[in-house]
Design a protein around this motif. Structure first.
Motif, PDB file in Angstrom:
ATOM      1  N   ALA B   3       0.845  -1.184   0.000  1.00 49.62           N
ATOM      2  CA  ALA B   3       0.000   0.000   0.000  1.00 49.62           C
ATOM      3  C   ALA B   3       0.884   1.239   0.000  1.00 49.62           C
ATOM      4  O   ALA B   3       2.020   1.201   0.430  1.00 49.62           O
ATOM      5  CB  ALA B   3      -0.879   0.004   1.250  1.00 49.62           C
ATOM      6  N   VAL B 126      -1.561  -3.606   4.747  1.00 52.48           N
ATOM      7  CA  VAL B 126      -2.978  -3.321   4.550  1.00 52.48           C
ATOM      8  C   VAL B 126      -3.170  -2.479   3.317  1.00 52.48           C
ATOM      9  O   VAL B 126      -2.410  -1.555   3.056  1.00 52.48           O
ATOM     10  CB  VAL B 126      -3.526  -2.595   5.792  1.00 52.48           C
ATOM     11  CG1 VAL B 126      -4.906  -2.062   5.511  1.00 52.48           C
ATOM     12  CG2 VAL B 126      -3.560  -3.537   6.964  1.00 52.48           C
ATOM     13  N   LYS B 127      -4.200  -2.823   2.565  1.00 49.96           N
ATOM     14  CA  LYS B 127      -4.497  -2.046   1.367  1.00 49.96           C
ATOM     15  C   LYS B 127      -5.021  -0.678   1.762  1.00 49.96           C
ATOM     16  O   LYS B 127      -5.922  -0.563   2.586  1.00 49.96           O
ATOM     17  CB  LYS B 127      -5.556  -2.772   0.524  1.00 49.96           C
ATOM     18  CG  LYS B 127      -4.968  -3.873  -0.325  1.00 49.96           C
ATOM     19  CD  LYS B 127      -6.022  -4.417  -1.260  1.00 49.96           C
ATOM     20  CE  LYS B 127      -6.593  -5.677  -0.679  1.00 49.96           C
ATOM     21  NZ  LYS B 127      -7.653  -6.301  -1.434  1.00 49.96           N
ATOM     22  N   VAL B 129      -6.952   2.937   1.293  1.00 51.55           N
ATOM     23  CA  VAL B 129      -8.147   3.400   0.587  1.00 51.55           C
ATOM     24  C   VAL B 129      -7.802   4.696  -0.119  1.00 51.55           C
ATOM     25  O   VAL B 129      -7.190   5.585   0.462  1.00 51.55           O
ATOM     26  CB  VAL B 129      -9.297   3.626   1.590  1.00 51.55           C
ATOM     27  CG1 VAL B 129     -10.474   4.285   0.884  1.00 51.55           C
ATOM     28  CG2 VAL B 129      -9.716   2.313   2.193  1.00 51.55           C
ATOM     29  N   PRO B 139      -6.875   2.929   6.747  1.00 51.70           N
ATOM     30  CA  PRO B 139      -7.014   1.585   7.325  1.00 51.70           C
ATOM     31  C   PRO B 139      -5.813   1.193   8.181  1.00 51.70           C
ATOM     32  O   PRO B 139      -5.971   0.529   9.208  1.00 51.70           O
ATOM     33  CB  PRO B 139      -7.109   0.683   6.096  1.00 51.70           C
ATOM     34  CG  PRO B 139      -7.535   1.564   5.000  1.00 51.70           C
ATOM     35  CD  PRO B 139      -7.025   2.922   5.286  1.00 51.70           C
ATOM     36  N   SER B 140      -4.615   1.609   7.780  1.00 54.85           N
ATOM     37  CA  SER B 140      -3.451   1.211   8.578  1.00 54.85           C
ATOM     38  C   SER B 140      -3.502   1.835   9.971  1.00 54.85           C
ATOM     39  O   SER B 140      -3.133   1.202  10.960  1.00 54.85           O
ATOM     40  CB  SER B 140      -2.162   1.589   7.868  1.00 54.85           C
ATOM     41  OG  SER B 140      -2.206   2.922   7.447  1.00 54.85           O
ATOM     42  N   ARG B 358      -4.914 -13.666   2.253  1.00 56.50           N
ATOM     43  CA  ARG B 358      -6.143 -13.292   2.969  1.00 56.50           C
ATOM     44  C   ARG B 358      -7.010 -14.517   3.231  1.00 56.50           C
ATOM     45  O   ARG B 358      -7.609 -14.643   4.289  1.00 56.50           O
ATOM     46  CB  ARG B 358      -6.897 -12.232   2.175  1.00 56.50           C
ATOM     47  CG  ARG B 358      -6.233 -10.888   2.343  1.00 56.50           C
ATOM     48  CD  ARG B 358      -6.833  -9.770   1.565  1.00 56.50           C
ATOM     49  NE  ARG B 358      -6.087  -8.562   1.892  1.00 56.50           N
ATOM     50  CZ  ARG B 358      -4.889  -8.289   1.410  1.00 56.50           C
ATOM     51  NH1 ARG B 358      -4.315  -9.109   0.561  1.00 56.50           N
ATOM     52  NH2 ARG B 358      -4.251  -7.200   1.768  1.00 56.50           N
ATOM     53  N   GLU B 396     -10.281  -4.316   5.916  1.00 57.18           N
ATOM     54  CA  GLU B 396     -10.243  -4.373   4.459  1.00 57.18           C
ATOM     55  C   GLU B 396     -11.586  -4.694   3.821  1.00 57.18           C
ATOM     56  O   GLU B 396     -11.794  -4.387   2.662  1.00 57.18           O
ATOM     57  CB  GLU B 396      -9.211  -5.405   3.996  1.00 57.18           C
ATOM     58  CG  GLU B 396      -7.802  -4.922   4.256  1.00 57.18           C
ATOM     59  CD  GLU B 396      -6.779  -5.829   3.623  1.00 57.18           C
ATOM     60  OE1 GLU B 396      -5.651  -5.392   3.479  1.00 57.18           O
ATOM     61  OE2 GLU B 396      -7.109  -6.975   3.279  1.00 57.18           O
ATOM     62  N   SER B 397     -12.470  -5.362   4.572  1.00 53.53           N
ATOM     63  CA  SER B 397     -13.745  -5.672   3.934  1.00 53.53           C
ATOM     64  C   SER B 397     -14.897  -5.401   4.883  1.00 53.53           C
ATOM     65  O   SER B 397     -14.790  -5.585   6.101  1.00 53.53           O
ATOM     66  CB  SER B 397     -13.763  -7.130   3.471  1.00 53.53           C
ATOM     67  OG  SER B 397     -14.526  -7.919   4.339  1.00 53.53           O
TER      68      SER B 397
END
Lengths: 506, 524
Positions: B3, B126-127, B129, B139-140, B358, B396-397
């Motif tokens: 990321a 982490v991906k 946003v 997110p991180s 994942r 992430e989701s």
């Protein structure tokens, strides 16, 4: 994330810090015969619960004033009475006349600690939250950061929830007073401050700025028209609330006189123990108490205090703005702490509160003073066995405040408001970089505080000088307070009439 | 996968330093018997030769962790002697001087550095946003708070007293290494972890299958199925060598000493009961309650004879020895089989439809939760094994975020009985409020464009925890039933939370199957 969430997280964090500190020991834990402030508060509950109001402040067979006699104004006594009623419901032994002396148990500690936290939640914390949300400048995030810093100020947490006192009540009420004045609700402000004064007489440290601000405001409105009405309203509020607080003691002049006599024990000397004010520090070189008569001491302290307060009060009277008012609060309380009669080391909290209010405007200097104020109480905290919470909360406050308020980045001459000094020095040192020097001085002072804190714990003082560390601590802190008195006076007196530059730096 | 990292990591260190200071404030709080357990292990490893470590039984808290953890304690003991030498004497039972407490607490706080480092590595994986400029919306950042300030870790490690932070640090670091494609390192770390605390055996199936399927087979067939020809013997050998090396290092000395049966009997004490003194909120808690209700119902309806029932000690306060009266009794073997059955579908799916790291992480969570649901003598603390890895998925989701909220809230709430002293009551409530408030609002903000995270019934269930806590800790102790049935609050809490945990378990499976279906549809 919504602002209210961040704000509630800050409040929860502040509460967690308070409760974890309160799990530590308190003043006078298992130290008969006198114990400490914890026992004093418990004893007041016992006295107020069992004796009629007329006997509270008098030395009688049931009320030995030499054993933690009541020496705070009536509101403290009523608060004790209220707590005593709750205590009586839980366990009557806690407030039994005579037999409960020196009572200690885990359950009782829990109860006493809970009373402090509840008072904090009801009075101090809401005032801080409202102050930060409505009376500080900057973005929403910045307001919340300020709130967290004020809530984490270690001095108040350690004294109230560690050592054991109810400063958050009197300081909280005073803060409600500040809030009232800041929001333009002068009557509410006057009422809250009168209550603060009736909870602890030390609130007198703040009284001059309140008086000058309100008077100045009335004068500005014109003493023949609106101003007069406001003045009458304010005076009425003060007189009525005073009367209500003192009602049980007004029937007999003897009563009121005795209460006043208890509140101002002029016989106890210029200072006790080690306190970081001018008299105690001077004592190292010149034994004031031995060379001057008690009366001379009293007048000397009175005159020097008045002289120290005068400039800021006059300036505030002439220019009653909220910014001036906040600075005057700092200057007045610092002057009282440094020069007045019978000062306790804990009284520095009275100066710390208004400094907290400036933490958003003058971050570096405020943090510096607040840390020094916490440091000045180190000997007391060591006596109570609170070194660990002291070290942790000190570090936490230093870290959180410098990080969140970016105190070390906002160090231009304008942000620090050190223009006058720069002009002064420039005549001799044209290339001086004062902000740089100040940052280094800050770091060195912190190092000195850390060093002195750790040697106080780890190294025994030489046998010849058993008081070496407390004296060093109070001398060092006193220098800080003198310096900050000068600094805040200069800021207040030199303030340029427009507030634009103050707005610009945000 | 990498990321776009924020330029500065100062916020991360601020979070880590802040929570470390909070941990220091907890030094003088209550500590459980686990404190004495670890003190005893310090003493045993310090003052006795290796051959005596698993034989020593002066204290009732004998060494029952694998050998590497014993070496860890041995290492700590060499620092401990500078604090208080007396704590290193085996005979000094319940030795808890201020210096001892300070040392032990600081040892937990300092070894948490492993955890902090692991969290940092996880946050990098982490991906991000797109378009969130606000730091609090990254997110991180959210993940760092969810892990570093995790309520369960704070109270279990820093109040109750254990070294979970350090152990989870090793686990999360291993997961992060898999994310970064450094699979051998990840395998090494997991092998070390198994030899530090064997409870992680429960998630070993996920690790084994994942490494075999996604590491030893270098590529898939075009349709996503197994490509036998891509099998790399070299990779398998490397894995084997690493794992054997770690186990040899750990158990080798005891093989030479011929003590393996003794060590294993310490590690797997099946003499304990089906449920811990306080029932963990799992399937067996529901099973026990069903049994009790059936027996009461049976007696009422005169289908059962009171005298024929076993004298169930439920009224005796602690429910350690629980005999089932209607439903069949459960043996360790049955729990093992149930556990295996519960995780098999997930493991199969990992083999048949590998979906990257994942998918592996999801399988880890399911394995941890499955063993928690059906294991023998499960501790309530074991729920952290599912909550912490799930945090990574949650940021992430949206679907996982919803499951995380339910599982974390009920799981954390079920830890409340660990702290039963009045002085710690405000701490646990404050910390729980902080963590729950933060996790709800931050996750909601992360997925603000994707609608509600939890449905109304779910929200109602979670809100029910508030009156439940009120009833159990504030109202019930003042009622007259407290004397006769002191265990009722614990029982009610355990059963209520068991519902939430079971529900999350089912939801996790549903999300796994759904992911599989969408995976199947894609190639078509």
């Amino acid at each position: 994330m919504e602002n209210w969430v961040v704000a509630s997280l800050c409040v929860l964090l502040g509460l967690t810090a308070r409760w974890t500190v309160s799990l530590n020991s308190y003043s006078g834990t298992s130290k008969p015969p006198m114990f400490g402030d914890y026992e004093a508060q418990r004893h007041w509950q016992e006295v107020t619960y069992n004796l009629p109001v007329q006997q509270w402040y008098f030395n009688t067979t049931d009320n030995n004033l030499n054993y933690w006699g009541l020496d705070y104004p009536p509101l403290t006594a009523y608060h004790s009475l209220l707590c005593a009623h709750v205590a009586q419901l839980i366990n009557p032994e806690w407030v039994e006349l005579h037999t409960s002396r020196g009572y200690e148990s885990p359950a009782h500690k829990l109860f006493m600690r809970a009373t402090v936290v509840i008072a904090d939640i009801l009075i101090y914390i809401p005032a801080v939250v409202l102050y930060c949300l409505y009376l500080t400048d900057g973005s929403a995030r910045r307001k919340v950061s300020t709130m967290l810093c004020i809530l984490l100020y270690p001095g108040l947490i350690l004294i109230d929830h560690g050592h054991f006192q109810y400063n958050s009540v009197s300081l909280g009420l005073a803060l409600w007073g500040v809030l009232g004045l800041g929001l333009g609700w002068d009557l509410l402000g006057a009422l809250a401050f009168t209550l603060a004064l009736n909870y602890k007489q030390m609130e007198l440290y703040h009284s001059l700025p309140f008086f000058c601000y309100l008077l100045g405001k009335c004068v500005k409105k014109g003493l023949t028209g609106k101003g007069l009405i406001l003045l009458v309203k304010i005076s009425l509020t003060v007189v009525v609330s005073f009367t209500v607080c003192w009602l049980p003691f007004l029937s007999d002049p003897q009563q009121s006189l005795q209460v006043v006599h208890r509140l101002f024990p002029v016989g106890r000397g210029l200072f006790e123990d080690k306190v970081a004010n001018v008299w105690c520090s001077m004592n190292v070189l010149f034994k004031v108490r031995a060379h001057l008569s008690p009366d001379t001491q009293l007048y000397l302290s009175l005159v020097s205090t008045l002289l120290a307060v005068l400039p800021s009060s006059i300036k505030l009277l002439m220019n009653p703005t909220f910014w001036q008012f906040k600075l005057a609060l700092v200057n007045s309380s610092l002057a009282f702490f440094l020069f007045s009669f019978q000062v306790h080391e804990k009284s520095i909290l009275l100066a710390a509160l208004p400094v907290c209010l400036l933490i958003n405007d003058l971050p570096l200097m405020s943090i510096w003073v607040l840390l020094a104020s916490t440091f000045s109480m180190l000997p007391l905290l060591l006596k109570d066995g609170l070194f660990l919470p002291y070290a942790v909360t000190f570090l936490a406050f230093l870290f959180v405040s410098t990080y969140l308020l970016r105190a070390l980045d906002r160090t231009t001459v304008e942000a620090l408001r050190i223009g006058p000094y720069v002009r002064l020095y420039r005549t001799c040192f044209p290339t001086i970089n004062l902000p740089f020097i100040i940052k280094w001085k800050f770091a060195l002072c912190l190092l000195a505080m850390a060093g002195l804190s750790f040697t106080s714990v780890a190294v025994d003082p030489p046998a010849k000088l058993p008081d070496l560390y407390p004296v060093l601590v109070s001398l060092f802190a006193c220098l800080h307070f003198l310096g900050s008195l000068v600094y805040f006076n200069v800021v207040q007196l030199m303030e340029s009439p427009s507030k634009d530059d103050q707005k610009k730096m945000k | 996968m990498a990321a776009s990292m924020p330029e500065s990591w100062s916020w991360f260190f601020a979070l880590a330093f802040g929570v470390s200071l909070l941990k220091c404030l907890l030094i003088n709080t209550y500590h459980s018997t686990d404190f004495e357990v670890h003190r005893n292990w310090l003493a045993v490893t310090h003052s006795l030769p290796v051959s005596q470590w698993y034989l020593e039984e002066t204290s009732e808290w004998t060494l029952d962790y694998p050998p590497l953890f014993a070496w860890f304690e041995y290492g700590l003991s060499h620092i401990a002697k500078y604090f208080d030498k007396e704590m290193l004497v085996v005979q000094h039972l319940n030795h808890a001087t201020p210096a001892t407490i300070l040392f032990q607490r600081l040892s937990v706080i300092c070894t948490d550095i492993v955890f902090i480092y692991a969290v940092k590595e996880c946050c990098k994986c982490v991906k991000g946003v797109k378009g969130s400029k606000d730091l609090l919306g990254k997110p991180s950042f959210v993940l760092a708070v969810l892990l570093l300030w995790n309520f369960g870790l704070l109270i279990v490690d820093h109040i109750h007293f254990q070294y979970n932070g350090f152990l989870f640090g090793v686990l999360l670091l291993s997961v992060a290494r898999h994310f970064q494609g450094r699979h051998l390192e990840g395998a090494l770390l997991f092998a070390l972890l198994l030899n530090l605390k064997h409870i992680y055996l429960y998630i070993a199936p996920a690790y084994g299958i994942f490494l075999l399927r996604s590491f030893c087979f270098t590529r898939d067939s075009p349709d996503g199925s197994l490509n036998w020809r891509s099998f790399s013997l070299f990779r398998l050998a490397a894995l084997g060598i690493i794992v054997c090396f770690v186990f040899a290092l750990s158990f080798g000395p005891f093989i030479l000493l011929d003590q393996i049966p003794q060590v294993l009997s310490r590690l797997f004490p099946f003499k304990r009961g089906l449920c811990h003194a306080y029932w963990a909120p799992n399937f067996w808690a529901l099973y026990n309650v069903a049994d009790k209700s059936l027996s009461i119902l049976g007696v009422k309806l005169k289908l059962l004879d009171v005298d024929s029932l076993p004298k169930a000690s439920m009224t005796g306060g602690l429910v350690q020895e629980f005999q089932h009266s209607v439903l069949p009794s459960v043996s360790p073997l049955v729990t093992l089989i149930c556990t295996l059955i519960s995780v098999l579908p997930a493991v199969f799916s990992l083999w048949l439809r590998p979906s990257g790291v994942r998918g592996f992480l999801r399988c880890v969570v399911i394995c941890a939760l499955g063993s928690f649901m059906f294991g023998w003598h499960v501790h309530e603390k074991a729920i952290l094994m599912a909550i912490l890895p799930l945090s990574l998925l949650a940021v992430e989701s949206k679907e996982d975020a919803g499951i995380f909220m339910i599982l974390a809230t009920t799981g954390h709430f079920s830890l409340f009985p660990l702290l039963f002293t009045a002085a710690e009551l405000p701490i646990k409530i404050l910390l729980m409020l902080m963590f729950t408030l933060y996790s709800f609002t931050s996750l909601k903000m992360l997925f603000r464009h994707e609608g509600m995270l939890i449905s109304i019934p779910e929200a109602a269930y979670l809100t029910g925890l508030v009156p439940l806590e009120m009833f159990c800790e504030f109202v019930y102790p003042w009622t007259t039933w407290q004397q006769a049935f002191p265990f009722i609050p614990l029982l009610v809490m355990s059963v209520y939370c068991a519902l939430g945990v079971s529900y999350s378990f089912i939801r996790l499976y549903v999300s796994l199957l759904r992911a599989e279906n969408t995976g199947k549809e894609k190639p078509q």
